[in-house]
Design an enzyme around this catalytic site. Structure first.
Site, PDB file in Angstrom:
ATOM      1  N   ASP A 176     -15.219 -61.772  42.837  1.00  0.00           N
ATOM      2  CA  ASP A 176     -15.778 -61.470  41.531  1.00  0.00           C
ATOM      3  C   ASP A 176     -16.744 -62.582  41.140  1.00  0.00           C
ATOM      4  O   ASP A 176     -16.430 -63.452  40.339  1.00  0.00           O
ATOM      5  CB  ASP A 176     -14.628 -61.369  40.527  1.00  0.00           C
ATOM      6  CG  ASP A 176     -15.072 -60.676  39.268  1.00  0.00           C
ATOM      7  OD1 ASP A 176     -16.158 -60.082  39.266  1.00  0.00           O
ATOM      8  OD2 ASP A 176     -14.317 -60.739  38.279  1.00  0.00           O
ATOM      9  N   CYS A 180      -3.708 -76.059   4.351  1.00  0.00           N
ATOM     10  CA  CYS A 180      -3.962 -76.392   5.756  1.00  0.00           C
ATOM     11  C   CYS A 180      -2.635 -76.782   6.415  1.00  0.00           C
ATOM     12  O   CYS A 180      -1.914 -77.627   5.889  1.00  0.00           O
ATOM     13  CB  CYS A 180      -4.953 -77.549   5.855  1.00  0.00           C
ATOM     14  SG  CYS A 180      -5.077 -78.207   7.535  1.00  0.00           S
ATOM     15  N   GLU A 210     -21.423 -64.531  47.648  1.00  0.00           N
ATOM     16  CA  GLU A 210     -21.152 -64.546  46.219  1.00  0.00           C
ATOM     17  C   GLU A 210     -21.101 -65.989  45.723  1.00  0.00           C
ATOM     18  O   GLU A 210     -20.489 -66.848  46.350  1.00  0.00           O
ATOM     19  CB  GLU A 210     -19.777 -63.903  46.034  1.00  0.00           C
ATOM     20  CG  GLU A 210     -19.615 -63.031  44.859  1.00  0.00           C
ATOM     21  CD  GLU A 210     -20.221 -61.634  45.019  1.00  0.00           C
ATOM     22  OE1 GLU A 210     -20.215 -60.916  44.023  1.00  0.00           O
ATOM     23  OE2 GLU A 210     -20.720 -61.266  46.118  1.00  0.00           O
ATOM     24  N   LYS A 250     -10.488 -51.089  44.265  1.00  0.00           N
ATOM     25  CA  LYS A 250     -10.312 -51.964  43.103  1.00  0.00           C
ATOM     26  C   LYS A 250      -8.845 -52.081  42.703  1.00  0.00           C
ATOM     27  O   LYS A 250      -8.161 -51.081  42.564  1.00  0.00           O
ATOM     28  CB  LYS A 250     -11.108 -51.409  41.906  1.00  0.00           C
ATOM     29  CG  LYS A 250     -12.613 -51.397  42.110  1.00  0.00           C
ATOM     30  CD  LYS A 250     -13.200 -52.785  42.194  1.00  0.00           C
ATOM     31  CE  LYS A 250     -13.740 -53.328  40.922  1.00  0.00           C
ATOM     32  NZ  LYS A 250     -14.789 -52.772  40.204  1.00  0.00           N
ATOM     33  N   CYS A 267      -8.955 -84.389   7.025  1.00  0.00           N
ATOM     34  CA  CYS A 267      -7.805 -83.766   7.700  1.00  0.00           C
ATOM     35  C   CYS A 267      -7.726 -84.324   9.125  1.00  0.00           C
ATOM     36  O   CYS A 267      -8.755 -84.431   9.812  1.00  0.00           O
ATOM     37  CB  CYS A 267      -8.011 -82.258   7.737  1.00  0.00           C
ATOM     38  SG  CYS A 267      -6.898 -81.370   8.827  1.00  0.00           S
ATOM     39  N   TYR A 282     -20.262 -63.471  53.239  1.00  0.00           N
ATOM     40  CA  TYR A 282     -19.490 -62.429  53.913  1.00  0.00           C
ATOM     41  C   TYR A 282     -20.314 -61.347  54.593  1.00  0.00           C
ATOM     42  O   TYR A 282     -19.761 -60.477  55.229  1.00  0.00           O
ATOM     43  CB  TYR A 282     -18.517 -61.773  52.946  1.00  0.00           C
ATOM     44  CG  TYR A 282     -19.180 -61.342  51.643  1.00  0.00           C
ATOM     45  CD1 TYR A 282     -20.143 -60.354  51.623  1.00  0.00           C
ATOM     46  CD2 TYR A 282     -18.842 -61.975  50.448  1.00  0.00           C
ATOM     47  CE1 TYR A 282     -20.769 -59.983  50.452  1.00  0.00           C
ATOM     48  CE2 TYR A 282     -19.468 -61.607  49.263  1.00  0.00           C
ATOM     49  CZ  TYR A 282     -20.438 -60.605  49.280  1.00  0.00           C
ATOM     50  OH  TYR A 282     -21.058 -60.258  48.115  1.00  0.00           O
ATOM     51  N   CYS A 325      -2.893 -80.841   7.272  1.00  0.00           N
ATOM     52  CA  CYS A 325      -2.944 -81.897   6.259  1.00  0.00           C
ATOM     53  C   CYS A 325      -2.415 -81.442   4.899  1.00  0.00           C
ATOM     54  O   CYS A 325      -2.270 -82.258   3.985  1.00  0.00           O
ATOM     55  CB  CYS A 325      -4.373 -82.409   6.098  1.00  0.00           C
ATOM     56  SG  CYS A 325      -5.466 -81.210   5.307  1.00  0.00           S
TER      57      CYS A 325
HETATM   58  S1  IVH Z   1     -20.312 -56.400  51.425  1.00  0.00           S
HETATM   59  C1  IVH Z   1     -23.991 -53.298  51.468  1.00  0.00           C
HETATM   60  N1  IVH Z   1     -18.210 -57.832  50.953  1.00  0.00           N
HETATM   61  O1  IVH Z   1     -19.476 -56.475  45.460  1.00  0.00           O
HETATM   62  C2  IVH Z   1     -22.933 -53.924  50.656  1.00  0.00           C
HETATM   63  N2  IVH Z   1     -19.589 -57.240  49.126  1.00  0.00           N
HETATM   64  O2  IVH Z   1     -19.583 -54.095  43.865  1.00  0.00           O
HETATM   65  C3  IVH Z   1     -22.569 -55.237  51.240  1.00  0.00           C
HETATM   66  N3  IVH Z   1     -18.858 -58.180  46.985  1.00  0.00           N
HETATM   67  O3  IVH Z   1     -22.884 -55.870  46.012  1.00  0.00           O
HETATM   68  C4  IVH Z   1     -21.600 -55.894  50.423  1.00  0.00           C
HETATM   69  N4  IVH Z   1     -17.103 -59.240  47.766  1.00  0.00           N
HETATM   70  O4  IVH Z   1     -22.060 -58.325  45.637  1.00  0.00           O
HETATM   71  C5  IVH Z   1     -19.269 -57.226  50.424  1.00  0.00           C
HETATM   72  N5  IVH Z   1     -16.320 -59.140  50.724  1.00  0.00           N
HETATM   73  C6  IVH Z   1     -17.387 -58.534  50.184  1.00  0.00           C
HETATM   74  C7  IVH Z   1     -17.687 -58.611  48.798  1.00  0.00           C
HETATM   75  C8  IVH Z   1     -18.793 -57.941  48.303  1.00  0.00           C
HETATM   76  C9  IVH Z   1     -17.824 -58.963  46.692  1.00  0.00           C
HETATM   77  C10 IVH Z   1     -19.845 -57.716  45.986  1.00  0.00           C
HETATM   78  C11 IVH Z   1     -21.241 -57.560  46.485  1.00  0.00           C
HETATM   79  C12 IVH Z   1     -21.547 -56.114  46.271  1.00  0.00           C
HETATM   80  C13 IVH Z   1     -20.652 -55.792  45.128  1.00  0.00           C
HETATM   81  C14 IVH Z   1     -20.403 -54.327  44.949  1.00  0.00           C
END
Ligand code: IVH
Length: 733
Positions: free
Chosen positions: A118, A411, A173, A313, A440, A225, A414
């Site tokens: 995130d 307060c 990220e 998610k 205070c 990643y 005080c």
């Molecule tokens: S791969 C073509 N791997 O989540 C897409 N994305 O909600 C390649 N994100 O745009 C993304 N962790 O910014 C990938 N382990 C992960 C990720 C990740 C976070 C983000 C990324 C993406 C967004 C989508």
């Protein structure tokens, strides 16, 4: 020091800094404190400044304070940055697998399961192994060039280890650790500034800052990643890519799994959910990726997202617990804020016993009462918040929350009077209760903590606990009293209890003494900000500090009086306007008289605008003027000024009374070749001049750079002299 000695010292310091970076980030075993690390870096920077012949672009100091970015340039990605499709349940995840199996004609598929971080998506370009660019996702095809800021990330190598492709885009990220997020928010809390809701927002806000030195102070992190464009291709699966990223020395995810089939993927998603709270970054899901690149290409992508990957998610973290009590905290401005005291409950990996309740209005709106079963949430939000209550399970007779009644009309710290006041926060206006007693102890401690905070006088070591103790023991009433506290008193300060003492210590005390001495020479703008004058925030303090020479000058400021005078004339102008609805003209005669009067008032206002108020920004409005003049005329302000005089502290404004631009007003337009607008402005003010935002006949010079627009045209039209940066610098000598 001879140049040769300097050179060898620089080399030694660089190696040392690099070694500490390595220990801190890759081995997670720092040897020295952040404070000492920063000192080391500062020593290096100073030497490089003194001996510029040994400064190099790849020095660790260049990761800090490289503030060459002027606004962000938009840059195209070589390969588009796509988004990911989301799923929230197992059925949808299995449907993803079924789609791929159908497209590829086999259901024996390999996947990687990775944490979904995130943070803020970024694409790094390495050419011949060297980092050349960092760009945000932007709109997918093009993003903002944030290279200078990304270079401040200590874990980000500027060069890949081993053999590297000609060009490669590496994606990942940018994030902030929870610890760093908390540190920054604590600093903001001390400054009574609005807190960031979560690390992601703060990271995003940070990378978009124009001042890289400020970015460097907030320790951003990065994790990589995936890959975009790559020439020539060097890996053929996601599993291999993960290994390659690591081999190149890039920071990668703590855990990922390579699996066969969707059953195994599902199992690992569960494992990830159990482990993720221990990761350095926030995670809101798992990303399942088809590993084989040939298969990835075969299934392709839609406009928005690849078909070969999906995000699962996790549910937001919430928990239910009992609201035991609502306590009231008093801040530096005296505002009373409610805090939820909860039965401890485990949430998102930590035990929560307090949560924010924002303000009284929100408590009433959500109908939250003491004794209620409440739901608390921590959806990426590090400060847990009370979401809702369950009135059905409410104990009989639980009263509606009434802050005034709870504190008995006084307060809680005080015992002083409280009053309803309007408060203006960034996202909401509202009313709150405020302690009216400037003396205070909660307010005193709040002001002392703020006085010492990084953005104020940077007297490190005096945080909330130390400040409260110094006030409690009566060592400090007003912040500058800190200068009277002896080294010994500081060193022996007991921050614990009589039974379990926790002594502050000689080392910490020495640091404070050194820092407070260094603060003596900080400019007026910092001191003004540090003294918590009502309505004077950081920007206003800066503007005022640049327009006054000393506190004495400010306390009876001609400029602030002029601001008030203009406001008064404006109000009168409105009342006397012949067409005024509230005060209609009684006769033609009256109308004519008022027309004349208004013309006179307009002329007076125009004279103020062209004279004492030329170039004064909107930040310095009547509210600021009134509260600043009142503060320094009143008891608290007089007491502070007397104390500073006694201590021999007389901070100086950056303004000069005489210089080449005395009596002159300049307008800056366009992009200057080397100076930033801010720097040019400083130079003008320091040379006695004024800076204005618009060109008129009274403008002395227009300082124009590239892409100057309408202001330059206006200058030519009015015959105002136009100068370029080179000439400007020559005039300054
Ligand atoms: S791969 C073509 N791997 O989540 C897409 N994305 O909600 C390649 N994100 O745009 C993304 N962790 O910014 C990938 N382990 C992960 C990720 C990740 C976070 C983000 C990324 C993406 C967004 C989508």
């Amino acid at each position: 020091m001879t140049p040769a000695e300097a050179q060898s010292k620089i080399v030694q310091l660089r190696a040392e800094v690099v070694r500490h970076d390595e220990r801190y980030h890759r081995q997670a075993k720092p040897e020295i404190s952040d404070f000492d690390y920063d000192a080391l870096k500062l020593e290096l920077a100073k030497l490089e400044e003194r001996f510029p012949q040994f400064a190099t672009k790849d020095s660790p100091t260049q990761r800090v304070g490289d503030d060459r970015v002027q606004g962000f340039k938009e840059v195209a990605h070589r390969q588009k940055m796509l988004s990911l499709d989301n799923t929230y349940n197992e059925t949808e995840l299995r449907a993803f697998h079924a789609r791929l199996a159908k497209l590829l004609g086999t259901d024996d598929l390999r996947y990687t399961v990775e944490p979904k971080i995130d943070g803020l998506a970024v694409s790094l370009t390495y050419e011949e192994g060297k980092l050349v660019r960092a760009v945000t996702r932007g709109k997918g095809d093009r993003g903002d060039d944030v290279t200078a800021n990304a270079r401040t990330i200590r874990t980000l190598p500027h060069e890949l280890k081993g053999a590297a492709p000609k060009v490669v885009e590496i994606r990942g990220e940018i994030y902030l650790t929870v610890a760093e997020f908390n540190r920054i928010n604590a600093e903001r809390a001390a400054a009574e500034e609005e807190l960031y809701a979560n690390p992601r927002n703060l990271a995003a806000g940070t990378i978009k800052q124009l001042d890289s030195a400020e970015v460097a102070r907030r320790k951003l992190e990065i994790v990589l990643y995936s890959m975009g464009y790559c020439e020539p291709e060097v890996v053929d699966s996601q599993a291999e890519l993960q290994k390659k990223l690591k081999a190149w020395g890039l920071p990668v995810v703590e855990r990922y799994w390579t699996v066969r089939g969707i059953d195994e993927a599902w199992e690992k998603i569960g494992e990830l959910d159990r482990l993720r709270h221990d990761f350095a970054y926030g995670t809101d899901g798992a990303v399942v990726k088809l590993s084989d690149f040939t298969q990835q290409r075969e299934v392709g992508a839609t406009d928005k997202a690849p078909r070969w990957a999906i995000a699962y998610k996790f549910k937001p973290d919430t928990a239910r617990t009992r609201l035991r009590a609502i306590t009231i905290q008093v801040g530096k401005t005296g505002i009373l804020s409610p805090v939820a005291e909860l039965d401890p409950v485990l949430l998102a990996g930590s035990t929560i016993s307090r949560a924010t309740l924002h303000n009284e209005d929100e408590i009433r709106r959500k109908d939250i009462r003491v004794g209620d079963l409440v739901e608390i949430e921590k959806a990426g939000e590090v400060i847990p918040a009370v979401l809702q209550s369950f009135p059905d399970e409410r104990p009989a007779g639980a009263p509606v929350f009434d802050l005034f009644a709870v504190v008995g009309g006084h307060c809680p710290v005080c015992g002083g009077k409280i009053a309803r006041v309007e408060v203006a926060a960034e996202d909401a206006e509202g009313v709150a209760w405020k302690c009216q007693n400037y003396d205070c102890s909660a307010q005193r401690a709040g002001r002392l903590g703020f006085f010492c905070s990084r953005r104020a006088l940077a007297i490190d070591g005096v945080g909330g606990v130390v400040a409260a103790k110094l006030v409690e023991l009566d060592h400090v009433k007003d912040p500058p009293d800190l200068y009277d506290v002896t080294l010994e008193t500081l060193a022996t300060l007991n921050l614990g209890t009589a039974e379990e003492p926790r002594v502050f210590g000689e080392k910490n005390a020495t640091k404070i003494v050194a820092a407070r001495e260094a603060a003596r020479s900080l400019p007026l703008e910092k001191w003004l900000y540090a003294l918590s004058v009502p309505d004077v925030g950081e920007t206003t303090a800066r503007e005022l500090g640049r327009r006054h020479r000393t506190f004495a000058d400010l306390a009876d400021s001609a400029l602030l009086h002029a601001v008030l005078k203009k406001a008064g004339l404006g109000a009168q102008r409105e009342w006397e306007a012949p067409a005024s609805r509230k005060n209609p003209a009684k006769s033609d005669e009256d109308k004519a008289r008022r027309k004349e009067l208004c013309a006179r008032l307009d002329a007076e206002i125009a004279a103020l605008d062209a004279g004492p108020l030329a170039g004064v920004p909107a930040d310095i409005g009547p509210a600021v003027a009134a509260s600043t003049l009142e503060f320094f005329a009143g008891k608290p302000g007089q007491r502070l000024l007397a104390k500073l005089r006694k201590l021999g502290i007389d901070p100086q404004g950056t303004v000069a009374t005489t210089g080449v631009f005395t009596g002159k007003t300049l307008v800056i337009t366009g992009t200057l070749p080397s100076l930033k607008r801010d720097e040019a402005e400083q130079k003008i003010l320091a040379a006695g001049g004024k800076v204005s935002g618009s060109v008129s006949k009274k403008t002395s010079y227009v300082l124009a750079g590239d892409e100057a627009g309408s202001k330059l045209d206006k200058a030519k039209e009015l015959g105002v002299p136009v100068i370029a940066e080179a000439e400007f610098l020559r005039m300054l000598g």
